[in-house]
Write an enzyme that holds these catalytic residues in place. Structure first.
Site, mmCIF file in Angstrom:
data_model
loop_
_atom_site.group_PDB
_atom_site.id
_atom_site.type_symbol
_atom_site.label_atom_id
_atom_site.label_comp_id
_atom_site.label_asym_id
_atom_site.label_seq_id
_atom_site.Cartn_x
_atom_site.Cartn_y
_atom_site.Cartn_z
ATOM 1 N N CYS A 160 -4.055 6.818 5.754
ATOM 2 C CA CYS A 160 -3.921 6.516 4.327
ATOM 3 C C CYS A 160 -5.204 6.824 3.570
ATOM 4 O O CYS A 160 -5.184 6.956 2.346
ATOM 5 C CB CYS A 160 -3.542 5.051 4.125
ATOM 6 S SG CYS A 160 -4.583 3.894 5.033
ATOM 7 N N GLU B 255 0.878 -1.174 0.000
ATOM 8 C CA GLU B 255 0.000 0.000 0.000
ATOM 9 C C GLU B 255 0.912 1.219 0.000
ATOM 10 O O GLU B 255 1.696 1.431 0.924
ATOM 11 C CB GLU B 255 -0.897 -0.001 1.241
ATOM 12 C CG GLU B 255 -1.858 1.175 1.284
ATOM 13 C CD GLU B 255 -2.500 1.332 2.636
ATOM 14 O OE1 GLU B 255 -2.468 2.448 3.177
ATOM 15 O OE2 GLU B 255 -3.026 0.335 3.169
#
Length: 481
Positions: A270, A233
């Site tokens: 995030c 990620e």
């Protein structure tokens, strides 16, 4: 430096050897063994919660309330994976009985089974010192799959990482499991991180972190003589589209809701909304003004590390310097000397955003960029300019209209999760969750790092043809081990 790296490489060799040795036992362990480990880890976290949260707060400044909630989430997902293991999610069989005759009508007996990949190198994240760290979702899903784990802690919370790993070692001893089931590599340089990814005993990598660091490790994983899966990620700008209908009851409440999301965790999520798409009309202007006002009232806490603070200041300054960008909310004088950064808000038009790739970059901190659009067509063009994102949020798209359908299609094309209400910060741990997206949000958009489908990353399908029953039974996870 070379001497230091050599010592770290030796520690990596030792940890990888332990994980490799433990894999033979743990990969064949029963569902009961795996689920007991996951539950034991959850219990241990909760027993030591007060001490662990105090250490985490000292190292991260995230606050006891946030950290207690995150520890509870971590224990919850460990137990959730234990439940899925017990239900056989890692041991699913697809069975096609033999059919007499020649192909294609006829076929042999085929059973599709799932096997653990092997030792997983797990790179802890900075912004979630429990939920994406030593015993976070990557570790939990790998253990559920039957994979041993080599933990590479984040330098932002080193003492917490050591304490949590010591807790895990204690649970392994209590349950009579090899210490290599959860191996640990203490603080390591970038060169050492690349060495870990390239180690012959590592079968897969799980990573949450920066784009630059993730890409370097992804390249290392693919440059191996025998490439391995890299589940990374890497970052996301998480566009949030404010349609006119969302402002029908006024601008203050949605602006306050969005400001709280942008500054949650000092913007170090995030899924923090970094691009706000709004109409270039009177209501859109009122909303932009209200958002700037709401952001100015927010009081973020200090960022996780000095390096992250520097990175945020550089990213915000880079956005502010771009042609066609105006500043809606600037940092006060001498803000860089303050313990916590002030929120920032910038604005541009659709044409400028689409043409300038620099405006598509993440500002990891309490900041966002407003993009003014004329109509539905420009909104679609703005989303089309975004390469990939963990989330896209659509406010005001509840009605079934051709325009909303087109918008939803565009959002689904670039994001792993599309919200039709609420804010993207806060990710539920459940079976239906998808936390990933097209590059650069993640390296494997068909997988998730949150939710119970995360276990699928660490399983490899194998078809057994005309296999004896013992061979099929050996993959069921029901044998005593």
């Amino acid at each position: 430096m070379q001497t230091e790296n050599n010592a770290t490489f030796a520690r990596i060799d030792e940890a990888a050897a332990l994980a490799h040795e433990a894999q033979a036992f743990y990969g064949a362990a029963s569902r009961a063994v795996r689920s007991a480990l996951l539950r034991g880890l959850a219990d241990a976290l909760e027993r030591d919660a007060a001490q662990l949260v105090a250490i985490a707060d000292e190292e991260t400044s995230l606050g006891a309330a946030r950290l207690n909630g995150e520890l509870a989430r971590t224990a919850f997902q460990l137990r959730g994976f234990a439940e899925r293991v017990e239900a056989g999610i890692a041991n699913r069989h697809v069975d096609d009985a033999a059919v007499p005759g020649a192909p294609p009508a006829g076929r042999p007996h085929l059973t599709r089974v799932q096997l653990p990949l092997g030792p997983v190198a797990m790179f802890s994240a900075s912004n979630f010192p429990f939920a994406f760290s030593v015993l976070g979702g990557d570790t939990a899903s790998a253990l559920a799959a039957g994979c041993t784990v080599i933990v590479k802690p984040h330098p932002g919370h080193p003492e917490l990482s050591r304490r949590v790993h010591a807790l895990a070692e204690r649970v392994l001893r209590e349950q009579g499991l090899p210490e290599g089931v959860i191996a640990f590599v203490d603080q390591a340089s970038r060169e050492a991180a690349v060495y870990l990814v390239g180690h012959a005993d590592v079968a897969a990598v799980a990573f949450t972190g920066s784009y630059q660091g993730g890409v370097a490790l992804w390249r290392a994983a693919n440059a191996r003589r025998r490439p391995i899966p890299f589940y990374g990620e890497l970052g996301s700008i998480n566009p949030l589209v404010v349609l006119p209908h969302a402002l029908a009851d006024g601008v203050d409440t949605p602006a306050a809701t969005l400001a709280a999301s942008i500054t949650m965790g000092c913007g170090q999520f995030c899924t923090s909304p970094g691009v706000i798409v709004v109409r270039d009309d009177a209501d859109g202007e009122r909303f932009a003004h209200a958002l700037a006002q709401a952001l100015s009232a927010q009081k973020p806490h200090a960022m996780l590390t000095a390096a992250m603070r520097h990175g945020f200041e550089s990213a915000a300054a880079h956005i502010a310097s771009q042609a066609g960008v105006s500043v809606r909310l600037a940092a006060p004088a001498h803000d860089e000397e303050a313990a916590a950064p002030a929120p920032r808000l910038f604005e541009t038009d659709a044409q400028t955003f689409i043409a300038n790739a620099a405006l598509h970059e993440e500002m990891f901190g309490p900041a966002a960029l407003i993009v003014k659009v004329r109509d539905e067509a420009q909104t679609l063009d703005v989303l089309g300019a975004v390469e990939g994102s963990l989330t896209v949020t659509l406010w005001g798209a509840q009605a079934d209209t051709p325009a909303n359908r087109a918008l939803a299609t565009a959002a689904q094309r670039i994001a792993g999760r599309v919200l039709f209400g609420g804010v993207p910060t806060g990710v539920a741990v459940c079976d239906a969750q998808q936390h990933g997206g097209p590059w650069p949000a993640s390296t494997q958009p068909h997988t998730t790092s949150v939710g119970y489908a995360a276990i699928e990353r660490f399983l490899r399908p194998v078809a057994l043809q005309d296999a004896p029953q013992w061979a099929i039974a050996a993959t069921s996870g029901t044998a005593t081990a």
